[in-house]
Design an enzyme around this catalytic site. Structure first.
Site, PDB file in Angstrom:
ATOM      1  N   CYS A  89       0.838  -1.203   0.000  1.00 41.15           N
ATOM      2  CA  CYS A  89       0.000   0.000   0.000  1.00 41.15           C
ATOM      3  C   CYS A  89       0.870   1.250   0.000  1.00 41.15           C
ATOM      4  O   CYS A  89       0.573   2.227   0.695  1.00 41.15           O
ATOM      5  CB  CYS A  89      -0.966  -0.004   1.180  1.00 41.15           C
ATOM      6  SG  CYS A  89      -0.244  -0.434   2.768  1.00 41.15           S
ATOM      7  N   GLY A  90       1.958   1.212  -0.746  1.00 42.95           N
ATOM      8  CA  GLY A  90       2.816   2.373  -0.893  1.00 42.95           C
ATOM      9  C   GLY A  90       3.478   2.785   0.409  1.00 42.95           C
ATOM     10  O   GLY A  90       3.940   1.948   1.183  1.00 42.95           O
TER      11      GLY A  90
END
Length: 286
Positions: A89-90
């Site tokens: 998720c970055g």
């Protein structure tokens, strides 16, 4: 240059990755809609409850204030770091970990600082360098108000018995699918109202202000923590959807680049074969 078989294998691998990231993007998009609706519907209630509580607390005498508003000398601090149980998720989790370490190393340098983690990813990293008093990653298995209220009650008990002089929450606030804002909110003691105007609301209280404050404070604190976790939950899916969208786009560019390389290598191989045939025919004629 890699041979044709190696390039074909890489193209096949990239296509498989694209299918996975695309599927993850769609799943996160579906979950994001539900999580976004939940936090959007909850914010007005939580904000108004906090505003009312702060305004009401500001009109009380110091001696009649709540035990949760006790402003003590800060020597022991607890930070509640809210991350996720899964990655991909970055910078969603790394931003929270970075902010938590920044508070420990700078804002509260020289003080006793412990961490309570909500989310497996934060616990895995922060436990290597900090004291973790508890990890409540299980709350995401069933994200309900009652489950979060248990954690909030524990935090209130820790503040009330003097285990900590200050408790702060670090989480990602949901703005949109592409933007999450790292927030640091003071959980306890209760933040006093900032403006005099907001403390002078014309209310008629029944029963007394003191009784209302004592009843509202636990509910408000539980709601504040629930809102923070809900915000983080929506932010997680937004961050993952964005990350998987970018990963899918990057995989598509890599696939096109490898396809071009494959075609060039294939064309070069065909050209070499033609040259060998022509060279052999010329040798026979001579």
């Amino acid at each position: 240059m890699a041979n044709l078989k190696e390039i074909r294998n890489r193209i096949s691998s990239v296509k498989s990755t694209m299918q996975i990231t695309s599927a993850m993007k769609m799943v996160s998009a579906a979950k994001l809609k539900k999580a976004q609706d939940a936090i959007t519907a909850m914010r007005p209630y939580a904000n108004k409850l906090t505003e009312l509580l702060q305004s009401l607390s500001a009109t009380l005498d110091a001696d009649s204030g709540s035990k949760f508003a006790d402003q003590r000398e800060v020597n022991k601090v607890l930070i509640v770091a809210i991350t996720s149980n899964r990655g991909l998720c970055g910078a969603f989790n790394s931003n929270i970990i970075k902010q938590t370490n920044n508070l420990i190393d700078n804002a509260y340098e020289g003080k006793q600082v412990d961490v309570l983690t909500i989310g497996k990813k934060g616990n895995d990293i922060l436990s290597k360098t900090n004291t973790i008093i508890d990890n409540r990653s299980d709350v995401f298995d069933a994200l309900t108000f009652d489950n979060v209220a248990e954690i909030a009650q524990k935090l209130m008990d820790l503040f009330e018995d003097g285990s900590y002089d200050k408790i702060e929450i670090v989480y990602n606030k949901f703005k949109n699918a592409a933007t999450q804002i790292v927030m640091t909110e003071q959980f306890l003691p209760i933040v006093p109202v900032e403006s005099e105007a907001s403390a002078q609301q014309d209310y008629i209280f029944e029963p007394s202000k003191e009784e209302i404050v004592e009843g509202l404070i636990p509910k408000s604190l539980k709601t504040q923590l629930y809102k923070g976790i809900r915000d983080s939950f929506a932010s997680e899916h937004g961050a993952r959807m964005t990350a998987m969208h970018k990963a899918t786009d990057n995989a598509g560019e890599l696939r096109d680049s490898l396809t071009l390389t494959y075609n060039k290598a294939r064309q070069a191989a065909i050209t070499n074969e033609i040259l060998e045939i022509v060279g052999g025919a010329e040798a026979l004629n001579n």
